[in-house]
Design a protein around this motif. Structure first.
Motif, PDB file in Angstrom:
ATOM      1  N   SER A 215       0.859  -1.182   0.000  1.00  0.00           N
ATOM      2  CA  SER A 215       0.000   0.000   0.000  1.00  0.00           C
ATOM      3  C   SER A 215       0.888   1.221   0.000  1.00  0.00           C
ATOM      4  O   SER A 215       1.955   1.228   0.627  1.00  0.00           O
ATOM      5  N   SER A 216       0.485   2.244  -0.703  1.00  0.00           N
ATOM      6  CA  SER A 216       1.268   3.462  -0.771  1.00  0.00           C
ATOM      7  C   SER A 216       0.794   4.432   0.300  1.00  0.00           C
ATOM      8  O   SER A 216      -0.242   4.244   0.938  1.00  0.00           O
ATOM      9  N   TRP A 221      -3.841   0.453  -2.756  1.00  0.00           N
ATOM     10  CA  TRP A 221      -3.197  -0.853  -2.660  1.00  0.00           C
ATOM     11  C   TRP A 221      -2.756  -1.313  -4.044  1.00  0.00           C
ATOM     12  O   TRP A 221      -3.387  -1.018  -5.051  1.00  0.00           O
ATOM     13  N   THR A 222      -1.657  -2.069  -4.053  1.00  0.00           N
ATOM     14  CA  THR A 222      -1.160  -2.688  -5.281  1.00  0.00           C
ATOM     15  C   THR A 222      -1.106  -4.186  -5.059  1.00  0.00           C
ATOM     16  O   THR A 222      -0.545  -4.650  -4.064  1.00  0.00           O
ATOM     17  N   GLN A 226       4.096  -9.567 -10.933  1.00  0.00           N
ATOM     18  CA  GLN A 226       4.979  -8.756 -11.754  1.00  0.00           C
ATOM     19  C   GLN A 226       6.189  -9.586 -12.155  1.00  0.00           C
ATOM     20  O   GLN A 226       6.872 -10.145 -11.316  1.00  0.00           O
ATOM     21  N   LEU A 247      -1.061  -6.815 -12.873  1.00  0.00           N
ATOM     22  CA  LEU A 247      -0.913  -6.022 -11.665  1.00  0.00           C
ATOM     23  C   LEU A 247      -2.026  -4.990 -11.572  1.00  0.00           C
ATOM     24  O   LEU A 247      -2.265  -4.228 -12.514  1.00  0.00           O
ATOM     25  N   SER A 249      -3.288  -1.697  -9.469  1.00  0.00           N
ATOM     26  CA  SER A 249      -2.741  -0.641  -8.618  1.00  0.00           C
ATOM     27  C   SER A 249      -3.804   0.401  -8.303  1.00  0.00           C
ATOM     28  O   SER A 249      -4.827   0.499  -8.994  1.00  0.00           O
ATOM     29  N   GLY A 250      -3.553   1.171  -7.257  1.00  0.00           N
ATOM     30  CA  GLY A 250      -4.487   2.220  -6.859  1.00  0.00           C
ATOM     31  C   GLY A 250      -5.808   1.701  -6.346  1.00  0.00           C
ATOM     32  O   GLY A 250      -6.814   2.430  -6.364  1.00  0.00           O
ATOM     33  N   GLU A 256      -7.623   3.593  -9.767  1.00  0.00           N
ATOM     34  CA  GLU A 256      -7.533   2.142  -9.971  1.00  0.00           C
ATOM     35  C   GLU A 256      -7.156   1.832 -11.416  1.00  0.00           C
ATOM     36  O   GLU A 256      -7.697   2.410 -12.351  1.00  0.00           O
ATOM     37  N   ARG A 259      -2.744  -3.470 -15.136  1.00  0.00           N
ATOM     38  CA  ARG A 259      -1.670  -3.516 -16.124  1.00  0.00           C
ATOM     39  C   ARG A 259      -1.389  -4.959 -16.505  1.00  0.00           C
ATOM     40  O   ARG A 259      -1.178  -5.812 -15.639  1.00  0.00           O
ATOM     41  N   GLN A 272      -2.457  -0.965 -20.255  1.00  0.00           N
ATOM     42  CA  GLN A 272      -3.007  -0.509 -18.977  1.00  0.00           C
ATOM     43  C   GLN A 272      -4.440  -0.073 -19.186  1.00  0.00           C
ATOM     44  O   GLN A 272      -4.742   0.722 -20.091  1.00  0.00           O
ATOM     45  N   SER A 533       4.396  -2.923   2.842  1.00  0.00           N
ATOM     46  CA  SER A 533       4.844  -3.780   1.745  1.00  0.00           C
ATOM     47  C   SER A 533       5.154  -5.169   2.277  1.00  0.00           C
ATOM     48  O   SER A 533       5.526  -5.347   3.443  1.00  0.00           O
TER      49      SER A 533
END
Length: 539
Positions: A215-216, A221-222, A226, A247, A249-250, A256, A259, A272, A533
């Protein structure tokens, strides 16, 4: 018997070699037997005094070697020598087999339950240790160039076999350490057939964790995969060039995105969906990208780029030809980026100079040229337990601070660092951007193999902050299970400024890591908030 002995003596005189130089020699089916003294006890010939057994590809020495003439077999203890290029130590020689054998060649070490003296050498119960793997095999046939292994299993794990490579039959090239054969890759309880595969016992497999969970500090959240490997027949284990990405993300925010990507070496494509949709395709030095809805004015709606690299000793040149359309600029860029590195060493002193530059022109557009000049100079001294290092780095934009595209922009900065250490103590000072958002950092560190690493730092940027850090000693690879902690705490004006914890659990094969940090008050625009992470790596 006399005729055989006379023949052995004549051969010993006629041919030169370590064993042939002994006063007493005897030709046997397994090679030349010799010693400085010889006695005859019934049907047993006893060779003593640097007793030896020699043939092409085999040389053994022992205090005493007994030869049972009728059976054509041997008896000896505490043998040393060489076999097919391997250094040999064996506890005993019984009949025509060495028992409890230790082999060594370069970085490779092996234990063999029994090794038959025939041609070629055949072993049973093999355990091999190398820089990257622990290997066991039921049977092996040794020659100077290679070994044929049966019932083969290799694992990079220090304990257990959660990751393992199994082959019914494998070819081992002794000189290079390469393994070849039809293999099955085991991951925990999952068995993945690889068909024809290669590995190298001198090189750790590059088994990176493809699972992303983090999470950023913005709250998103991601989650996903990968660079998930897609093995093909003939690929080296862990060096698979074909990789897959899926993947998200967001998650949980308005950004959101999903990818999807597939690459093979330097070639691949990505798509993406959702936030900042677009496509990207690259073929070695060529790239093409397009986005119908860029997230900002600097992200290209359309981009085509060619960026080859050229290396000449210490000089690296990277010309680039690029066309891009963004929300604020459009046109072609012709540029060149280069770097040079030279080092001088004299005794305990060393000096390293690394200048860099980037120049860009925009033909057919009104944009002025862009230039960035930078580099670093580093001097160090190390002798005994004392180490000193001084480093200066910086970059200037003499023509313009705002090129039309952010691709070639190299922000200005200045950095000075001094570091000294003696034994377990280290003291360092860093000064960043004295002409702008100045940040001073003074840090002391104490490292002890039994207690761990203690760090205390004072940081002065947009405000004064004291940071405490501690890291436990890393567990030894022979330790099959261990916990590792690294807490950190920052204290600023009026209270705590940040806190975090890194926790690792080590099992026999993997290190599982969870890291969380909450920045309550940042330095000069540092993003605040909670970050999390998860990581997984091979021990």
């Amino acid at each position: 018997m006399l005729r055989l002995l006379v023949l052995g003596v004549l051969l010993g005189l006629a041919l030169a070699g370590p064993c042939r130089e002994r006063p007493y020699t005897l030709e046997t089916d397994e090679g030349l037997l010799g010693g400085e003294d010889m006695t005859y006890d019934g049907e047993v010939l006893v060779f003593e005094g640097r007793a030896c057994l020699e043939r092409e590809g085999l040389y053994l020495e022992a205090p005493v070697i007994r030869y049972l003439e009728k059976e054509g077999s041997f008896q000896a203890e505490s043998l040393k020598g060489e076999a097919e290029g391997w250094r040999v130590e064996a506890r005993v020689l019984l009949g025509k087999e060495l028992k409890e054998v230790r082999l060594a060649q370069g970085q490779l070490k092996a234990e063999v339950a029994s090794l038959a003296l025939g041609t070629p050498l055949k072993g049973r119960g093999i355990l091999l240790e190398s820089p990257a793997y622990r290997v066991r095999a039921e049977e092996a046939t040794f020659t100077r160039e290679e070994a044929q292994l049966k019932g083969f299993l290799a694992t990079p794990c220090p304990c257990g076999e959660d990751v393992r490579l199994a082959m019914e039959e494998a070819t081992f090239l002794v000189r290079t350490g390469e393994l070849k054969g039809d293999a099955t890759l085991g991951l925990w309880g999952l068995e993945v057939p690889l068909e024809e595969a290669r590995a190298n016992v001198n090189r750790r497999p590059d088994l990176k964790n493809p699972l992303i969970l983090s999470s950023s500090d913005t709250g998103g959240w991601t989650l996903g995969l990968q660079d998930f490997p897609l093995p093909r027949p003939g690929d080296e284990i862990g060096q698979w060039p074909r990789r897959f990405t899926l993947l998200a993300s967001g998650l949980g925010t308005s950004q959101e995105a999903l990818r999807l990507g597939l690459r093979e070496g330097g070639r691949g494509a990505e798509v993406q969906l959702g936030y900042a949709p677009g496509v990207k395709a690259y073929w070695d030095d060529l790239l093409f990208a397009a986005s119908p809805s860029p997230p900002d004015a600097d992200t290209p709606r359309l981009e085509a780029r060619y960026t080859p690299s050229f290396h000449l000793e210490n000089l690296t040149l990277r010309p680039f030809l690029r066309y891009a359309e963004t929300g604020r600029s459009q046109g072609t860029t012709v540029g060149l980026e280069g770097s040079y590195r030279t080092a001088l060493e004299e005794g305990p002193f060393s000096l390293t100079l690394s200048p860099t530059f980037l120049a860009a022109l925009y033909p057919g557009t009104p944009y002025p040229p862009y230039l960035s000049l930078g580099g670093s100079l580093e001097g160090s001294f190390g002798e005994g337990g004392l180490s000193l290092r001084l480093r200066f780095g910086g970059r200037l934009e003499p023509l313009s601070h705002t090129p039309p595209f952010t691709y070639e922009k190299r922000d200005e900065f200045q950095s000075l660092s001094l570091k000294g250490g003696y034994g377990p103590f280290t003291l360092a000072y860093t000064l960043e951007n004295p002409l702008g958002n100045r940040v001073d950092r003074l840090e002391g560190e104490y490292r002890d193999n039994a207690l761990g690493t203690f760090r205390l730092a004072y940081v002065r940027g947009s405000y004064g902050e004291v940071r405490f850090g501690y890291a436990m000693p890393l567990p030894d690879r022979t330790c099959c299970q261990a916990l590792w902690l690294a807490p950190e705490l920052g204290w600023g004006e009026g209270g705590p400024s940040r806190y975090g914890l890194t926790l690792r659990y080590y099992d026999g094969c993997f290190a599982y890591e969870v890291r969380a940090q909450n920045v309550l008050k940042g330095q000069y625009g540092e993003t605040t908030g909670l970050g999390f992470s998860f990581g997984l790596s091979l021990r």
